[in-house]
Motif scaffolding. Structure first.
Motif, PDB file in Angstrom:
ATOM      1  N   ILE A 184     107.395  26.501 132.481  1.00  0.00           N
ATOM      2  CA  ILE A 184     107.618  26.971 131.110  1.00  0.00           C
ATOM      3  C   ILE A 184     107.230  28.434 130.984  1.00  0.00           C
ATOM      4  CG2 ILE A 184     106.842  26.710 128.717  1.00  0.00           C
ATOM      5  CD1 ILE A 184     106.597  23.662 129.347  1.00  0.00           C
ATOM      6  N   GLU A 185     106.095  28.792 131.554  1.00  0.00           N
ATOM      7  CA  GLU A 185     105.634  30.177 131.521  1.00  0.00           C
ATOM      8  C   GLU A 185     106.647  31.106 132.182  1.00  0.00           C
ATOM      9  OE1 GLU A 185     101.785  32.767 133.072  1.00  0.00           O
ATOM     10  OE2 GLU A 185     102.194  30.785 133.900  1.00  0.00           O
ATOM     11  N   LYS A 186     107.205  30.679 133.303  1.00  0.00           N
ATOM     12  CA  LYS A 186     108.154  31.513 134.045  1.00  0.00           C
ATOM     13  C   LYS A 186     109.411  31.776 133.222  1.00  0.00           C
ATOM     14  CE  LYS A 186     110.625  31.735 138.461  1.00  0.00           C
ATOM     15  NZ  LYS A 186     110.861  31.046 139.771  1.00  0.00           N
ATOM     16  N   ILE A 187     109.954  30.749 132.602  1.00  0.00           N
ATOM     17  CA  ILE A 187     111.164  30.910 131.795  1.00  0.00           C
ATOM     18  C   ILE A 187     110.877  31.764 130.566  1.00  0.00           C
ATOM     19  CG2 ILE A 187     112.755  29.653 130.271  1.00  0.00           C
ATOM     20  CD1 ILE A 187     112.825  27.441 132.429  1.00  0.00           C
ATOM     21  N   ASN A 188     109.750  31.515 129.909  1.00  0.00           N
ATOM     22  CA  ASN A 188     109.396  32.303 128.733  1.00  0.00           C
ATOM     23  C   ASN A 188     109.292  33.789 129.087  1.00  0.00           C
ATOM     24  OD1 ASN A 188     108.301  32.501 125.894  1.00  0.00           O
ATOM     25  ND2 ASN A 188     106.532  33.276 127.015  1.00  0.00           N
ATOM     26  N   ALA A 189     108.614  34.096 130.178  1.00  0.00           N
ATOM     27  CA  ALA A 189     108.436  35.490 130.582  1.00  0.00           C
ATOM     28  C   ALA A 189     109.762  36.123 130.991  1.00  0.00           C
ATOM     29  CB  ALA A 189     107.431  35.562 131.731  1.00  0.00           C
ATOM     30  N   TRP A 190     110.612  35.357 131.675  1.00  0.00           N
ATOM     31  CA  TRP A 190     111.896  35.904 132.121  1.00  0.00           C
ATOM     32  C   TRP A 190     112.768  36.290 130.929  1.00  0.00           C
ATOM     33  CZ3 TRP A 190     117.100  35.376 131.707  1.00  0.00           C
ATOM     34  CH2 TRP A 190     117.876  36.044 132.663  1.00  0.00           C
ATOM     35  N   VAL A 191     112.858  35.423 129.943  1.00  0.00           N
ATOM     36  CA  VAL A 191     113.684  35.731 128.772  1.00  0.00           C
ATOM     37  C   VAL A 191     113.109  36.928 128.020  1.00  0.00           C
ATOM     38  CG1 VAL A 191     114.531  34.864 126.562  1.00  0.00           C
ATOM     39  CG2 VAL A 191     114.532  33.359 128.562  1.00  0.00           C
ATOM     40  N   ASN A 192     111.802  36.936 127.800  1.00  0.00           N
ATOM     41  CA  ASN A 192     111.188  38.062 127.090  1.00  0.00           C
ATOM     42  C   ASN A 192     111.421  39.389 127.814  1.00  0.00           C
ATOM     43  OD1 ASN A 192     110.245  36.375 125.110  1.00  0.00           O
ATOM     44  ND2 ASN A 192     108.083  36.566 125.650  1.00  0.00           N
ATOM     45  N   ARG A 193     111.452  39.321 129.124  1.00  0.00           N
ATOM     46  CA  ARG A 193     111.573  40.541 129.919  1.00  0.00           C
ATOM     47  C   ARG A 193     113.018  41.029 130.026  1.00  0.00           C
ATOM     48  NH1 ARG A 193     109.029  38.632 133.901  1.00  0.00           N
ATOM     49  NH2 ARG A 193     110.809  37.995 135.165  1.00  0.00           N
ATOM     50  N   ASN A 194     113.980  40.135 129.942  1.00  0.00           N
ATOM     51  CA  ASN A 194     115.359  40.485 130.268  1.00  0.00           C
ATOM     52  C   ASN A 194     116.321  40.570 129.088  1.00  0.00           C
ATOM     53  OD1 ASN A 194     115.746  40.644 133.385  1.00  0.00           O
ATOM     54  ND2 ASN A 194     114.356  38.916 133.053  1.00  0.00           N
ATOM     55  N   ILE A 195     115.835  40.327 127.885  1.00  0.00           N
ATOM     56  CA  ILE A 195     116.677  40.464 126.699  1.00  0.00           C
ATOM     57  C   ILE A 195     116.175  41.643 125.877  1.00  0.00           C
ATOM     58  CG2 ILE A 195     117.564  39.329 124.624  1.00  0.00           C
ATOM     59  CD1 ILE A 195     118.492  38.090 127.297  1.00  0.00           C
ATOM     60  N   ASP A 196     117.079  42.518 125.489  1.00  0.00           N
ATOM     61  CA  ASP A 196     116.721  43.663 124.657  1.00  0.00           C
ATOM     62  C   ASP A 196     116.722  43.246 123.188  1.00  0.00           C
ATOM     63  OD1 ASP A 196     116.368  45.641 126.614  1.00  0.00           O
ATOM     64  OD2 ASP A 196     118.524  45.981 126.752  1.00  0.00           O
ATOM     65  N   PRO A 197     115.653  43.556 122.454  1.00  0.00           N
ATOM     66  CA  PRO A 197     115.592  43.175 121.044  1.00  0.00           C
ATOM     67  C   PRO A 197     116.492  44.050 120.180  1.00  0.00           C
ATOM     68  CG  PRO A 197     113.662  44.469 121.626  1.00  0.00           C
ATOM     69  CD  PRO A 197     114.429  44.261 122.904  1.00  0.00           C
ATOM     70  N   VAL A 198     117.305  43.413 119.357  1.00  0.00           N
ATOM     71  CA  VAL A 198     118.178  44.134 118.435  1.00  0.00           C
ATOM     72  C   VAL A 198     118.412  43.243 117.218  1.00  0.00           C
ATOM     73  CG1 VAL A 198     120.290  43.276 119.546  1.00  0.00           C
ATOM     74  CG2 VAL A 198     120.387  45.369 118.190  1.00  0.00           C
ATOM     75  N   SER A 199     118.480  43.820 116.049  1.00  0.00           N
ATOM     76  CA  SER A 199     118.679  43.036 114.827  1.00  0.00           C
ATOM     77  C   SER A 199     120.118  42.526 114.748  1.00  0.00           C
ATOM     78  CB  SER A 199     118.372  43.885 113.592  1.00  0.00           C
ATOM     79  OG  SER A 199     119.368  44.884 113.414  1.00  0.00           O
ATOM     80  N   ASP A 200     120.306  41.450 113.991  1.00  0.00           N
ATOM     81  CA  ASP A 200     121.655  40.922 113.806  1.00  0.00           C
ATOM     82  C   ASP A 200     122.563  41.940 113.121  1.00  0.00           C
ATOM     83  OD1 ASP A 200     121.297  38.431 115.002  1.00  0.00           O
ATOM     84  OD2 ASP A 200     120.544  37.518 113.168  1.00  0.00           O
ATOM     85  N   ARG A 201     121.998  42.712 112.201  1.00  0.00           N
ATOM     86  CA  ARG A 201     122.821  43.709 111.505  1.00  0.00           C
ATOM     87  C   ARG A 201     123.346  44.747 112.478  1.00  0.00           C
ATOM     88  NH1 ARG A 201     123.550  44.447 106.326  1.00  0.00           N
ATOM     89  NH2 ARG A 201     121.731  43.193 105.724  1.00  0.00           N
ATOM     90  N   ASP A 202     122.482  45.201 113.393  1.00  0.00           N
ATOM     91  CA  ASP A 202     122.923  46.178 114.381  1.00  0.00           C
ATOM     92  C   ASP A 202     123.803  45.552 115.457  1.00  0.00           C
ATOM     93  OD1 ASP A 202     121.547  48.198 113.078  1.00  0.00           O
ATOM     94  OD2 ASP A 202     119.756  48.007 114.334  1.00  0.00           O
ATOM     95  N   HIS A 203     123.536  44.292 115.761  1.00  0.00           N
ATOM     96  CA  HIS A 203     124.243  43.605 116.851  1.00  0.00           C
ATOM     97  C   HIS A 203     125.600  43.089 116.417  1.00  0.00           C
ATOM     98  CE1 HIS A 203     123.743  40.520 120.400  1.00  0.00           C
ATOM     99  NE2 HIS A 203     124.591  41.493 120.685  1.00  0.00           N
ATOM    100  N   TRP A 204     125.624  42.377 115.294  1.00  0.00           N
ATOM    101  CA  TRP A 204     126.821  41.684 114.835  1.00  0.00           C
ATOM    102  C   TRP A 204     127.384  42.216 113.520  1.00  0.00           C
ATOM    103  CZ3 TRP A 204     128.166  39.109 118.915  1.00  0.00           C
ATOM    104  CH2 TRP A 204     127.205  38.474 119.721  1.00  0.00           C
ATOM    105  N   GLY A 205     126.600  43.050 112.836  1.00  0.00           N
ATOM    106  CA  GLY A 205     127.052  43.548 111.545  1.00  0.00           C
ATOM    107  C   GLY A 205     126.882  42.557 110.421  1.00  0.00           C
ATOM    108  N   VAL A 206     126.009  41.555 110.624  1.00  0.00           N
ATOM    109  CA  VAL A 206     125.724  40.557 109.598  1.00  0.00           C
ATOM    110  C   VAL A 206     124.215  40.412 109.466  1.00  0.00           C
ATOM    111  CG1 VAL A 206     127.871  39.284 109.983  1.00  0.00           C
ATOM    112  CG2 VAL A 206     125.817  38.652 111.263  1.00  0.00           C
ATOM    113  N   VAL A 207     123.786  39.771 108.363  1.00  0.00           N
ATOM    114  CA  VAL A 207     122.352  39.638 108.112  1.00  0.00           C
ATOM    115  C   VAL A 207     121.699  38.660 109.072  1.00  0.00           C
ATOM    116  CG1 VAL A 207     120.632  38.896 106.418  1.00  0.00           C
ATOM    117  CG2 VAL A 207     122.572  40.290 105.686  1.00  0.00           C
ATOM    118  N   ASP A 208     122.348  37.536 109.341  1.00  0.00           N
ATOM    119  CA  ASP A 208     121.726  36.493 110.155  1.00  0.00           C
ATOM    120  C   ASP A 208     122.779  35.798 110.996  1.00  0.00           C
ATOM    121  OD1 ASP A 208     119.534  35.035 111.055  1.00  0.00           O
ATOM    122  OD2 ASP A 208     119.754  33.484 109.527  1.00  0.00           O
ATOM    123  N   GLU A 209     122.606  35.813 112.301  1.00  0.00           N
ATOM    124  CA  GLU A 209     123.543  35.193 113.233  1.00  0.00           C
ATOM    125  C   GLU A 209     122.755  34.594 114.387  1.00  0.00           C
ATOM    126  OE1 GLU A 209     127.621  34.653 114.977  1.00  0.00           O
ATOM    127  OE2 GLU A 209     126.882  35.115 112.980  1.00  0.00           O
TER     128      GLU A 209
END
Length: 207
Positions: free
Chosen positions: A79-104
């Motif tokens: 569980i620790e390995k998967i949690n760390a991998w996702v946190n490390r390999n996904i860039d944080p971006v808001s839905d508004r900036d990513h998709w142009g909507v408030v929540d997606e």
């Protein structure tokens, strides 16, 4: 092979340099098992309903199997390995900036996403790794400013733990600096239950 398998995700060449890196990776264990005090059924987040319209197979009822994870050292490390991998390999971006909507709510297949996208990917990868879906619960919380945020709760025989894209490691739910609002029921991913004292749910989650 699922398009959301670790091998497929790695092939995307996802960027690192994340704001929210997993820290030491040390998982704190509570002195005794502690579980979030779930209450009656409550409203289902629109983001989940919309997600299920696009990914119906991801929202099927459970098979009635195990709904807790045995908190062994091996399970903890996976569980620790998967949690760390996702946190490390996904860039944080808001839905508004990513998709142009408030929540997606969606899988971060392009290597970008916000809090619920991190949680969805962790849930998918843990299921693919053999963990029961009934123990992997999408959860909505409020932060210290009252803003909405999503995390993944892991139900174990040693208590509830949370996987969060804003903090490192995997922590007991009681150590998370949040006001817990609601989460998926262990019986069905499409039923949500309240947590703790009643509170108004955030309009959307964004971190």
């Amino acid at each position: 092979m699922s398009v959301f398998s670790r091998r497929a995700l790695k092939s995307l060449g996802l960027a690192a340099g994340l704001l929210c890196l997993a820290a030491s990776g040390v998982i704190a264990r509570p002195a005794a098992a502690t579980y979030a005090p779930v209450g009656p059924e409550t409203s289902v987040p629109f983001g989940w309903v919309d997600f299920c319209q696009r990914y119906a197979s991801e929202c099927r009822e459970g098979d009635g199997g195990a709904r807790e994870i045995e908190w062994t050292d091996a399970a903890r490390r996976r569980i620790e390995k998967i949690n760390a991998w996702v946190n490390r390999n996904i860039d944080p971006v808001s839905d508004r900036d990513h998709w142009g909507v408030v929540d997606e709510w969606d899988y971060p297949t392009d290597g970008k996403g916000d809090c619920e996208d991190y949680a969805l990917l962790k849930r998918r990868m843990l299921i693919e790794d053999g963990f029961p879906s009934g123990a992997l619960l999408l959860t909505v919380v409020k932060d210290e400013h009252g803003d909405g945020h999503s995390i993944l709760t892991v139900r174990t025989d040693r208590g509830d733990y949370v996987l969060d894209n804003l903090t490192g490691g995997v922590k007991p739910w009681s150590s998370a600096p949040y006001r817990f609002v609601k989460r998926q029921s262990q019986a069905s991913p499409n039923v949500w239950v309240s947590i703790g004292a009643p509170t108004s749910a955030p309009m959307y989650v964004s971190k």
